[in-house]
Scaffold this motif. Structure first.
Motif, PDB file in Angstrom:
ATOM      1  N   GLY A 103      -5.546   8.950   6.055  1.00 60.21           N
ATOM      2  CA  GLY A 103      -6.080   7.553   5.540  1.00 60.21           C
ATOM      3  C   GLY A 103      -5.928   7.897   3.950  1.00 60.21           C
ATOM      4  O   GLY A 103      -6.642   7.225   3.405  1.00 60.21           O
ATOM      5  N   TYR A 121       0.851  -1.204  -0.105  1.00 57.05           N
ATOM      6  CA  TYR A 121      -0.052  -0.047  -0.010  1.00 57.05           C
ATOM      7  C   TYR A 121       0.898   1.221  -0.003  1.00 57.05           C
ATOM      8  O   TYR A 121       1.769   1.289   0.812  1.00 57.05           O
ATOM      9  CB  TYR A 121      -1.132  -0.058   1.175  1.00 57.05           C
ATOM     10  CG  TYR A 121      -1.992  -0.999   0.854  1.00 57.05           C
ATOM     11  CD1 TYR A 121      -3.399  -0.690   0.874  1.00 57.05           C
ATOM     12  CD2 TYR A 121      -1.614  -2.300   1.488  1.00 57.05           C
ATOM     13  CE1 TYR A 121      -4.169  -1.643   0.844  1.00 57.05           C
ATOM     14  CE2 TYR A 121      -2.918  -3.517   1.248  1.00 57.05           C
ATOM     15  CZ  TYR A 121      -3.973  -2.997   1.114  1.00 57.05           C
ATOM     16  OH  TYR A 121      -5.079  -4.017   0.851  1.00 57.05           O
ATOM     17  N   GLU A 125      -4.647   4.252  13.870  1.00 47.49           N
ATOM     18  CA  GLU A 125      -5.930   3.713  13.787  1.00 47.49           C
ATOM     19  C   GLU A 125      -6.187   3.649  12.060  1.00 47.49           C
ATOM     20  O   GLU A 125      -6.685   2.688  11.644  1.00 47.49           O
ATOM     21  CB  GLU A 125      -6.956   4.847  14.078  1.00 47.49           C
ATOM     22  CG  GLU A 125      -7.078   5.252  15.539  1.00 47.49           C
ATOM     23  CD  GLU A 125      -8.000   6.501  15.775  1.00 47.49           C
ATOM     24  OE1 GLU A 125      -8.263   7.010  14.945  1.00 47.49           O
ATOM     25  OE2 GLU A 125      -7.844   6.605  17.179  1.00 47.49           O
ATOM     26  N   GLN A 126      -5.212   4.271  11.292  1.00 50.90           N
ATOM     27  CA  GLN A 126      -5.422   3.993   9.810  1.00 50.90           C
ATOM     28  C   GLN A 126      -4.626   2.916   9.317  1.00 50.90           C
ATOM     29  O   GLN A 126      -5.164   2.005   8.633  1.00 50.90           O
ATOM     30  CB  GLN A 126      -4.931   5.380   9.094  1.00 50.90           C
ATOM     31  CG  GLN A 126      -5.664   6.384   9.253  1.00 50.90           C
ATOM     32  CD  GLN A 126      -7.006   6.416   8.644  1.00 50.90           C
ATOM     33  OE1 GLN A 126      -7.357   5.823   7.694  1.00 50.90           O
ATOM     34  NE2 GLN A 126      -7.813   7.412   9.142  1.00 50.90           N
ATOM     35  N   LYS A 170      -3.813   8.645  15.559  1.00 53.64           N
ATOM     36  CA  LYS A 170      -4.558   8.788  14.051  1.00 53.64           C
ATOM     37  C   LYS A 170      -3.731   7.841  13.015  1.00 53.64           C
ATOM     38  O   LYS A 170      -4.634   7.178  12.478  1.00 53.64           O
ATOM     39  CB  LYS A 170      -4.518  10.138  13.639  1.00 53.64           C
ATOM     40  CG  LYS A 170      -5.626  11.086  14.284  1.00 53.64           C
ATOM     41  CD  LYS A 170      -5.786  12.186  13.647  1.00 53.64           C
ATOM     42  CE  LYS A 170      -6.531  13.251  14.538  1.00 53.64           C
ATOM     43  NZ  LYS A 170      -6.779  14.798  13.666  1.00 53.64           N
ATOM     44  N   ASN A 223      -4.357   0.359  11.301  1.00 49.13           N
ATOM     45  CA  ASN A 223      -5.132  -0.617  11.703  1.00 49.13           C
ATOM     46  C   ASN A 223      -6.447  -0.990  10.564  1.00 49.13           C
ATOM     47  O   ASN A 223      -6.968  -2.039  10.331  1.00 49.13           O
ATOM     48  CB  ASN A 223      -5.853  -0.673  13.216  1.00 49.13           C
ATOM     49  CG  ASN A 223      -4.719  -0.754  14.091  1.00 49.13           C
ATOM     50  OD1 ASN A 223      -4.042  -1.645  13.890  1.00 49.13           O
ATOM     51  ND2 ASN A 223      -4.974  -0.132  15.190  1.00 49.13           N
ATOM     52  N   ARG A 224      -7.101   0.019  10.139  1.00 48.55           N
ATOM     53  CA  ARG A 224      -8.158   0.067   9.240  1.00 48.55           C
ATOM     54  C   ARG A 224      -7.668  -0.750   7.970  1.00 48.55           C
ATOM     55  O   ARG A 224      -8.491  -1.343   7.357  1.00 48.55           O
ATOM     56  CB  ARG A 224      -8.572   1.292   9.030  1.00 48.55           C
ATOM     57  CG  ARG A 224      -9.938   1.429   8.090  1.00 48.55           C
ATOM     58  CD  ARG A 224     -10.554   2.771   8.176  1.00 48.55           C
ATOM     59  NE  ARG A 224      -9.803   3.928   7.398  1.00 48.55           N
ATOM     60  CZ  ARG A 224      -9.860   4.069   6.303  1.00 48.55           C
ATOM     61  NH1 ARG A 224     -10.968   3.653   5.424  1.00 48.55           N
ATOM     62  NH2 ARG A 224      -9.248   5.039   5.639  1.00 48.55           N
ATOM     63  N   PHE A 225      -6.558  -0.351   7.458  1.00 46.73           N
ATOM     64  CA  PHE A 225      -6.149  -0.797   5.975  1.00 46.73           C
ATOM     65  C   PHE A 225      -5.354  -2.382   6.504  1.00 46.73           C
ATOM     66  O   PHE A 225      -5.095  -3.040   5.504  1.00 46.73           O
ATOM     67  CB  PHE A 225      -4.973   0.009   5.581  1.00 46.73           C
ATOM     68  CG  PHE A 225      -5.987   0.807   4.903  1.00 46.73           C
ATOM     69  CD1 PHE A 225      -6.306   0.871   3.501  1.00 46.73           C
ATOM     70  CD2 PHE A 225      -5.918   2.183   5.670  1.00 46.73           C
ATOM     71  CE1 PHE A 225      -6.817   2.093   2.939  1.00 46.73           C
ATOM     72  CE2 PHE A 225      -6.694   3.352   4.770  1.00 46.73           C
ATOM     73  CZ  PHE A 225      -7.016   3.028   3.456  1.00 46.73           C
ATOM     74  N   GLY A 226      -5.206  -2.764   7.745  1.00 48.92           N
ATOM     75  CA  GLY A 226      -4.623  -4.188   7.766  1.00 48.92           C
ATOM     76  C   GLY A 226      -3.180  -4.161   7.667  1.00 48.92           C
ATOM     77  O   GLY A 226      -2.492  -5.071   7.273  1.00 48.92           O
TER      78      GLY A 226
END
Length: 319
Positions: free
Chosen positions: A47, A35, A87-88, A84, A90-93
């Motif tokens: 993000g 990514y 968190e992003q 922050k 984690n959101r995208f793994g």
């Protein structure tokens, strides 16, 4: 590890794209999702993250700058900003992050590693001021840009019998000035690592003038101060016709040299290897043409040192 992120941060440097390309292609070769994080740590917090494929890095190895863009972020230096970013991630793994940049970028990588997100630093800066590596991505290209500019300046200095002060970048490190000065036969090289001996510079100019020398080139690293101010001092002290050229941001741009393309490719691929080996909080580098890696915290505590043998040689050859 199944998902790896890559970002570029801080000042752009020629060869960053080659490093991004190496990370992306190395990951895909090993069946790892990769990514791209756009706009550095600021983009990470917001993000601004997209999955990359082979086509994402096609036809970029020869391009200067960075396709991921770069930005400086004061917010990321705070606990709230770092949260922050986490968190992003984690959101995208995303399980590991490769950070291409300078010491400020590495400090961000260090913070994320301490919070449980494995990071690897890849040194990308034209300043060449990162300890633990002989060269950083972008230094060689910037050096050759400076040499080309000084070659042109010398032509007009000769034609008009002038003294030229050329201010180059490098922040608080004198590598660009030293290497460019030695490569271009500068009469004096002024770097932050050595005290400014103005009198010796003036005396060298006067000696040259007495033996019939018609022009001179003085290289000044930006960490010393203003080239414009220094040029005025030279003219007042010598009564010589003096001009100043501040090269500025042209030193950051342009197609990366072959050396920088190869270096970036090797370092980017090595960073992926380290993450796959379960390592984190490391910086990759090159020493004596061998790839190395160091603890990023230890590197940030060290100080970059100039090659003093080269500095002494430049003085010996500029008599």
């Amino acid at each position: 590890m199944k998902k790896i992120g890559v970002l570029t941060s801080g000042g752009d440097a020629p060869g960053m794209n080659a490093a991004v390309r190496a990370v992306v292609r190395k990951c895909i070769y090993h069946d790892i999702e990769v990514y791209g994080v756009y706009n550095g740590y600021q983009g990470l917090m917001e993000g601004n993250i997209k999955q990359m494929i082979l086509g994402s890095v096609g036809d970029i190895i020869q391009r200067g700058g960075t396709i991921l863009y770069s930005a400086r972020s004061e917010e990321f230096k705070t606990e709230q900003g770092q949260q922050k970013a986490i968190e992003q991630l984690n959101r995208f793994g995303i399980e590991g992050l490769i950070v291409i940049g300078g010491d400020g970028s590495f400090r961000g990588a260090e913070k994320l590693t301490q919070k449980g997100y494995p990071c690897i630093g890849v040194p990308g800066t034209i300043d060449n001021d990162i300890p633990g590596t002989d060269f950083t991505i972008g230094f060689d290209t910037a050096l050759n840009t400076i040499i080309d500019a000084i070659d042109k300046i010398r032509d007009t200095a000769t034609s008009h019998e002038r003294t030229y002060v050329v201010e180059v970048m490098g922040r608080n490190a004198g590598d660009l000035a030293l290497w460019a000065g030695l490569a271009d036969g500068a009469e004096s090289i002024l770097i932050p690592e050595k005290p400014d001996d103005f009198d010796s510079v003036v005396q060298k100019l006067i000696r040259g003038q007495k033996r019939g020398k018609k022009h001179s080139i003085i290289i000044l690293a930006e960490g010393i101060g203003s080239g414009i101010d220094y040029g005025k001092r030279i003219e007042e002290a010598t009564n010589m016709d003096t001009r100043v050229t501040v090269l500025g941001h042209i030193q950051r741009g342009g197609s990366p040299s072959g050396f920088d393309r190869v270096l970036a490719s090797r370092l980017g691929a090595k960073a992926v290897d380290l993450l796959l080996d379960g390592k984190a909080g490391r910086m990759v580098g090159i020493q004596k043409n061998e790839l190395v890696d160091h603890d990023i915290i230890e590197i940030l505590q060290q100080k970059h040192h100039i090659n003093m043998d080269m500095y002494r040689l430049s003085n010996e050859l500029s008599i």
